[in-house]
Write an enzyme that holds these catalytic residues in place. Structure first.
Site, PDB file in Angstrom:
ATOM      1  N   GLY A  12      10.093   6.943 -10.802  1.00 22.24           N
ATOM      2  CA  GLY A  12      10.584   7.431  -9.509  1.00 22.24           C
ATOM      3  C   GLY A  12      12.084   7.206  -9.390  1.00 22.24           C
ATOM      4  O   GLY A  12      12.591   6.183  -9.844  1.00 22.24           O
ATOM      5  N   GLY A  51       6.695   0.134 -15.448  1.00 20.41           N
ATOM      6  CA  GLY A  51       6.055   0.871 -16.535  1.00 20.41           C
ATOM      7  C   GLY A  51       7.078   1.290 -17.579  1.00 20.41           C
ATOM      8  O   GLY A  51       6.837   1.187 -18.791  1.00 20.41           O
ATOM      9  N   ASP A  54      11.233  -0.500  -4.965  1.00 21.71           N
ATOM     10  CA  ASP A  54      10.165  -1.440  -4.593  1.00 21.71           C
ATOM     11  C   ASP A  54      10.544  -2.915  -4.788  1.00 21.71           C
ATOM     12  O   ASP A  54       9.885  -3.796  -4.248  1.00 21.71           O
ATOM     13  CB  ASP A  54       8.894  -1.158  -5.410  1.00 21.71           C
ATOM     14  CG  ASP A  54       8.293   0.196  -5.080  1.00 21.71           C
ATOM     15  OD1 ASP A  54       8.443   0.647  -3.942  1.00 21.71           O
ATOM     16  OD2 ASP A  54       7.689   0.815  -5.978  1.00 21.71           O
ATOM     17  N   ARG A  82       5.598   3.733  24.028  1.00 15.79           N
ATOM     18  CA  ARG A  82       4.588   4.060  23.020  1.00 15.79           C
ATOM     19  C   ARG A  82       4.459   2.975  21.953  1.00 15.79           C
ATOM     20  O   ARG A  82       5.416   2.239  21.686  1.00 15.79           O
ATOM     21  CB  ARG A  82       4.983   5.360  22.311  1.00 15.79           C
ATOM     22  CG  ARG A  82       4.659   6.575  23.129  1.00 15.79           C
ATOM     23  CD  ARG A  82       5.217   7.811  22.488  1.00 15.79           C
ATOM     24  NE  ARG A  82       4.660   8.988  23.122  1.00 15.79           N
ATOM     25  CZ  ARG A  82       5.185  10.200  23.032  1.00 15.79           C
ATOM     26  NH1 ARG A  82       6.272  10.418  22.339  1.00 15.79           N
ATOM     27  NH2 ARG A  82       4.598  11.209  23.646  1.00 15.79           N
ATOM     28  N   GLU A 140       2.735   1.276   2.592  1.00 12.37           N
ATOM     29  CA  GLU A 140       1.734   2.265   2.124  1.00 12.37           C
ATOM     30  C   GLU A 140       0.444   1.573   1.689  1.00 12.37           C
ATOM     31  O   GLU A 140      -0.644   2.120   1.817  1.00 12.37           O
ATOM     32  CB  GLU A 140       2.268   3.002   0.886  1.00 12.37           C
ATOM     33  CG  GLU A 140       3.337   4.021   1.125  1.00 12.37           C
ATOM     34  CD  GLU A 140       3.898   4.508  -0.205  1.00 12.37           C
ATOM     35  OE1 GLU A 140       3.940   5.727  -0.399  1.00 12.37           O
ATOM     36  OE2 GLU A 140       4.307   3.682  -1.048  1.00 12.37           O
ATOM     37  N   THR A 177      14.269   0.188  -9.203  1.00 11.85           N
ATOM     38  CA  THR A 177      13.179   0.597  -8.305  1.00 11.85           C
ATOM     39  C   THR A 177      13.484   0.206  -6.862  1.00 11.85           C
ATOM     40  O   THR A 177      14.015  -0.877  -6.607  1.00 11.85           O
ATOM     41  CB  THR A 177      11.794   0.005  -8.674  1.00 11.85           C
ATOM     42  OG1 THR A 177      10.885   0.280  -7.605  1.00 11.85           O
ATOM     43  CG2 THR A 177      11.798  -1.491  -8.879  1.00 11.85           C
ATOM     44  N   HIS A 196       3.126   0.620  -2.487  1.00 10.65           N
ATOM     45  CA  HIS A 196       1.667   0.638  -2.591  1.00 10.65           C
ATOM     46  C   HIS A 196       1.102  -0.737  -2.927  1.00 10.65           C
ATOM     47  O   HIS A 196       0.080  -1.143  -2.397  1.00 10.65           O
ATOM     48  CB  HIS A 196       1.223   1.628  -3.680  1.00 10.65           C
ATOM     49  CG  HIS A 196       1.050   3.015  -3.153  1.00 10.65           C
ATOM     50  ND1 HIS A 196       0.103   3.322  -2.224  1.00 10.65           N
ATOM     51  CD2 HIS A 196       1.715   4.162  -3.412  1.00 10.65           C
ATOM     52  CE1 HIS A 196       0.177   4.607  -1.930  1.00 10.65           C
ATOM     53  NE2 HIS A 196       1.159   5.134  -2.638  1.00 10.65           N
TER      54      HIS A 196
HETATM   55  O1  F6P Z   1       7.873   3.301  -7.151  1.00 14.10           O
HETATM   56  C1  F6P Z   1       8.665   3.940  -6.223  1.00 14.10           C
HETATM   57  C2  F6P Z   1       7.837   4.675  -5.194  1.00 14.10           C
HETATM   58  O2  F6P Z   1       8.727   5.299  -4.314  1.00 14.10           O
HETATM   59  C3  F6P Z   1       6.819   3.837  -4.441  1.00 14.10           C
HETATM   60  O3  F6P Z   1       7.348   3.033  -3.425  1.00 14.10           O
HETATM   61  C4  F6P Z   1       5.904   4.911  -3.931  1.00 14.10           C
HETATM   62  O4  F6P Z   1       4.651   4.367  -3.641  1.00 14.10           O
HETATM   63  C5  F6P Z   1       5.860   5.880  -5.072  1.00 14.10           C
HETATM   64  O5  F6P Z   1       7.061   5.667  -5.816  1.00 14.10           O
HETATM   65  C6  F6P Z   1       5.794   7.329  -4.686  1.00 14.10           C
HETATM   66  O6  F6P Z   1       5.652   8.080  -5.842  1.00 14.10           O
HETATM   67  P1  F6P Z   1       5.929   9.644  -5.970  1.00 14.10           P
HETATM   68  O7  F6P Z   1       7.403   9.850  -5.943  1.00 14.10           O
HETATM   69  O8  F6P Z   1       5.344   9.999  -7.276  1.00 14.10           O
HETATM   70  O9  F6P Z   1       5.268  10.301  -4.792  1.00 14.10           O
END
Ligand code: F6P
Length: 357
Positions: A11, A113, A136, A171, A231, A134, A180
């Site tokens: 990503g 990965g 993340d 709200r 997520e 990343t 994830h």
């Molecule tokens: O690993 C980076 C990330 O943005 C995660 O936070 C997210 O869950 C995932 O990639 C989304 O993946 P894609 O771009 O394949 O929808």
């Protein structure tokens, strides 16, 4: 003349170009003239020999440019020994391209990965250096990945924008942030955006506790509540299921995203409005923030130094305030989770933020 290959994998994030620029400038300064081959669309470019011979100009003016000038793709590590659909084998062709170009080192900008694959190529005899990418921030062995802080900035801005409309309309809002498996973005953006509830994959939530926070705020005259959920936020009752059953329950989910599920559960016994906001891939887009531009430049310089020292098979990391490097083999296959007992969570709890636990 020394020859290097570079690729961006997995990503994307905001600081990929900034990091490539750092590497290229470092190499040019330490070696003088060098040849740099940019592989297109991540490992796919290495497999198919799809590359561009880069000029120094290609790395100029990209410090603040998001995305990646080389393109990227996901080539999952677990499918490394499975050929592509057209029958092309992956690892043997990567090695072939490396050898054909007579490279001195392959530089891999990627997440978990991608670094596992980098380690595999190192074990196969290639000179490889990795850089931790990343949004993340979940790469084991580094306190910080490039891309993380820019994503936190975007998510924080999204929460800020929701905050004012939530307040105007009294709200409850569920803002879903990326992550994830790990909750780093959610934790940082949640604290930075002034969330009332933060739900992380690492801390399974009890919806009754979330409701309690909303009620408490209502009693205090605060008619709006901001819930920031990752997520991968997971209810307690699902988290405690055996892995197989848990996977089956998650696969059967009614909504494509957890925010709607949480909103629906809140709305069951809540008379006010509940809304959902999902910034999604905006968290990976746009220009890198100042923090990422600095750390990317530092990571790039370190990668060039490792290459100069012929210290291969390493991942550049940021540990205890210092730029350093660890063996790729050490990080491969591990994730850096949020520790539910960490200082930031304890401090957030002291401030009255609920984690739904
Ligand atoms: O690993 C980076 C990330 O943005 C995660 O936070 C997210 O869950 C995932 O990639 C989304 O993946 P894609 O771009 O394949 O929808």
């Amino acid at each position: 003349m020394k020859k290097f290959g570079i690729l961006t994998s997995g990503g994307d994030c905001q600081a990929l170009n900034a990091t490539m620029r750092g590497v290229a400038k470092g190499l040019e300064n330490l070696f003088g003239n060098v040849d740099i081959y940019g592989f297109m669309d991540g490992y796919k470019g290495l497999v198919y020999g799809n590359y561009k011979k880069m000029k120094p100009m290609d790395f100029s003016g990209i410090l603040s440019k998001g995305g990646t000038i080389l393109g990227t793709s996901r080539v999952p590590f677990k499918e490394l020994d499975t050929p592509f659909e057209d029958g092309t084998e992956k690892v043997p062709n990567m090695i072939k391209t490396y050898k054909k170009l007579d490279l001195d080192c392959l530089i891999v900008l990627g997440g978990n990965g991608s670094q596992k694959t980098a380690n595999r190529l190192y074990e196969e005899g290639l000179n490889v250096v990795g850089l931790p990418k990343t949004i993340d921030n979940d790469i084991w062995g580094t306190d910080m990945t490039f891309g993380f802080y820019s994503a936190v900035d975007v998510a924080t801005h999204a929460i800020d924008c929701i905050y004012t409309t939530a307040e105007s309309h009294s709200r409850v809002f569920v803002v879903e942030t990326m992550g994830h498996k790990v909750g780093w973005i959610t934790l940082y953006a949640g604290v930075s955006g002034g969330a009332d509830v933060i739900l992380l994959p690492e801390i399974p939530y009890d919806i009754k506790k979330v409701r309690k926070t909303i009620d408490k705020r209502m009693k205090q005259g605060k008619k709006f509540t901001i819930i920031v959920a990752a997520e991968g936020a997971i209810p307690k009752e699902v988290a405690k299921l055996p892995k197989k059953e848990r996977k089956a329950v998650l696969a059967e989910r009614k909504y494509p995203s957890v925010a709607y599920e949480i909103a629906e559960k809140i709305a069951e016994d809540f008379t006010g409005d509940v809304r959902v906001a999902i910034p999604g891939h905006t968290q990976r887009g746009g220009a890198p923030g100042a923090y990422d531009r600095i750390i990317s430049s530092r990571f790039g310089a370190k990668a060039a130094e490792l290459i100069k020292d012929e210290d291969f098979g390493k991942l550049v990391v940021y540990k205890n305030g210092q730029i350093d490097a660890i063996p790729l083999a050490e990080t491969a296959g591990k994730l850096k989770y949020v520790d539910p007992e960490c200082q930031l969570i304890q401090e957030a709890k002291t401030l009255g933020i609920s984690f739904g636990d």
